[in-house]
Design a protein around this motif. Structure first.
Motif, short mmCIF file in Angstrom:
data_model
loop_
_atom_site.label_atom_id
_atom_site.label_comp_id
_atom_site.label_asym_id
_atom_site.label_seq_id
_atom_site.Cartn_x
_atom_site.Cartn_y
_atom_site.Cartn_z
N SER A 95 0.83 -1.22 0.00
CA SER A 95 0.00 0.00 0.00
C SER A 95 0.86 1.26 0.00
N ALA A 96 1.86 1.26 0.88
CA ALA A 96 2.71 2.45 1.00
C ALA A 96 3.49 2.68 -0.29
N LEU A 97 4.02 1.61 -0.86
CA LEU A 97 4.80 1.75 -2.10
C LEU A 97 3.90 2.21 -3.25
N ALA A 98 2.68 1.68 -3.29
CA ALA A 98 1.75 2.05 -4.37
C ALA A 98 1.43 3.54 -4.29
N ALA A 99 1.17 4.02 -3.08
CA ALA A 99 0.84 5.45 -2.91
C ALA A 99 2.05 6.31 -3.23
N HIS A 100 3.20 5.90 -2.74
CA HIS A 100 4.42 6.67 -2.94
C HIS A 100 4.79 6.73 -4.42
N THR A 101 4.64 5.59 -5.10
CA THR A 101 4.96 5.53 -6.53
C THR A 101 4.01 6.41 -7.34
N LEU A 102 2.73 6.39 -6.96
CA LEU A 102 1.75 7.23 -7.66
C LEU A 102 2.16 8.70 -7.54
N ALA A 103 2.51 9.11 -6.33
CA ALA A 103 2.91 10.51 -6.12
C ALA A 103 4.16 10.82 -6.95
N ARG A 104 5.12 9.92 -6.89
CA ARG A 104 6.37 10.17 -7.62
C ARG A 104 6.12 10.27 -9.13
N ASP A 105 5.35 9.31 -9.67
CA ASP A 105 5.12 9.29 -11.12
C ASP A 105 4.32 10.49 -11.61
N ARG A 106 3.49 11.04 -10.74
CA ARG A 106 2.64 12.15 -11.18
C ARG A 106 3.14 13.49 -10.66
N GLY A 107 4.33 13.51 -10.12
CA GLY A 107 4.89 14.76 -9.61
C GLY A 107 4.08 15.32 -8.46
N GLY A 108 3.47 14.43 -7.67
CA GLY A 108 2.60 14.89 -6.59
C GLY A 108 3.25 14.80 -5.22
N ARG A 109 2.43 14.98 -4.20
CA ARG A 109 2.91 14.94 -2.81
C ARG A 109 2.52 13.63 -2.15
N PHE A 110 3.37 13.17 -1.25
CA PHE A 110 3.08 11.96 -0.48
C PHE A 110 3.14 12.30 1.00
N LEU A 111 2.05 12.05 1.70
CA LEU A 111 2.00 12.35 3.14
C LEU A 111 1.88 11.05 3.93
N LEU A 112 2.38 11.09 5.13
CA LEU A 112 2.23 9.97 6.05
C LEU A 112 1.37 10.46 7.21
N ARG A 113 0.36 9.68 7.53
CA ARG A 113 -0.52 10.07 8.66
C ARG A 113 -0.61 8.88 9.62
N ILE A 114 -0.44 9.14 10.88
CA ILE A 114 -0.51 8.06 11.87
C ILE A 114 -1.91 8.09 12.50
#
Ligand code: GLU
Length: 282
Positions: free
Chosen positions: A23-42
């Motif tokens: 899940s984390a890699l999928a979200a992070h990759t999406l942000a990276r590929d689309r030039g977007g932001r990736f946040l972590l929330r606890i």
């Protein structure tokens, strides 16, 4: 158009396993590929199940995976006022009712009724406390009987009207069907919020445009969609992904002692190997 913003939002109730890594890699990759932001929330609203130590371990596991995130990290336990304000906004619209039932009472009531429509979270609430008279309600409140606050879904649907939709990138446009979760608890008895309320509020406040998470939360999204409408929040795009299973086809879950990222790491597996196994280039 705002740029894409996504997030990984684990609950620090235990160690992360491969499913979380996916899940984390999928979200992070999406942000990276689309030039977007990736946040972590606890998502640590439940003090009986969440620990700071588990949160620290999450940071370590994600760093090992090569994931970087913006700081400061949002800890939900530090923002309980935001969830209370949202609950108050719903209450002012007459959309919440106090529920004094215990789990055992709900089950007994369902048994008595002889039928129990099920949703993703078990049998649906039979509406017992929604039907209390004002007098009964006032009496119970005045004696301090512990209570949760539930969404009065009938009233909520009357307010939003039909036609609510949301988009899942794998399954297409969805008509919102919050009835799958019924009169859901939005404010638990023990803590002043619930997963559903906190996640919707935070995704709105943090400007999340794209939510990547497991398909186990697909049904919950129907409820989240109506909450977004009721709270005047934007509607993100959802990317619900399939859940990883073990060799026997069983879903990985923390409670089943799925192999944790930490133990993989300690047994000599490299992050690169794991990422490749999960379908991400190292
Ligand atoms: N905190 C939730 C969990 O760990 C995930 C919430 C979400 O991604 O919406 O299962």
């Amino acid at each position: 158009m705002p740029s894409l913003t996504t997030r990984f939002a684990p609950s620090p109730t235990g160690r992360l396993h491969k499913g979380h890594a996916y899940s984390a890699l999928a979200a992070h990759t999406l942000a990276r590929d689309r030039g977007g932001r990736f946040l972590l929330r606890i998502e640590d609203i439940d003090p009986t199940r969440c620990t700071r130590e588990n949160a620290e371990q999450i940071f370590e596991d994600l760093s090992w995976l090569g994931i970087d995130w913006e700081t400061p990290v949002r800890f939900q336990s530090e923002h309980l006022d935001d969830y209370s304000a949202a609950a108050e906004a719903l209450r002012e619209q007459g959309l919440l009712f106090p529920c004094f039932c215990t789990r055992a009472e709900i089950l007994r009531e369902i048994e008595r009724a002889g039928h129990a429509p099920h949703g993703s979270e078990g049998p649906l609430y039979p509406g017992t406390c929604r039907r209390l008279s004002e007098d009964e309600r006032t009496q119970k409140l005045s004696t301090g009987t512990p209570h949760a606050l539930r969404l009065d879904l009938g009233k909520a649907l009357a307010l939003t009207g039909p036609g609510l939709v949301w988009t899942d990138t794998n399954q297409g446009i969805q008509d919102a069907r919050p009835e799958l979760l019924g009169d859901a608890v939005l404010v638990r008895k023990d803590i002043g919020t619930s997963y559903h309320l906190a996640v919707v509020v935070d995704d709105g406040l943090q400007g999340i445009t794209d939510i990547v998470r497991g398909v186990d939360l697909f049904e919950a999204t129907h409820l989240h969609r109506i909450l977004q409408s009721l709270l005047g929040l934007p509607v993100p795009v959802y990317h619900h992904h399939a859940l990883l299973t073990d060799a026997e086809g069983q879903r990985l879950a923390k409670r089943d002692r799925a192999i944790t990222l930490r133990s993989l790491r300690e047994s000599g597996v490299s992050a690169r190997e794991l990422k490749r196994e999960l379908g991400f280039e190292g």
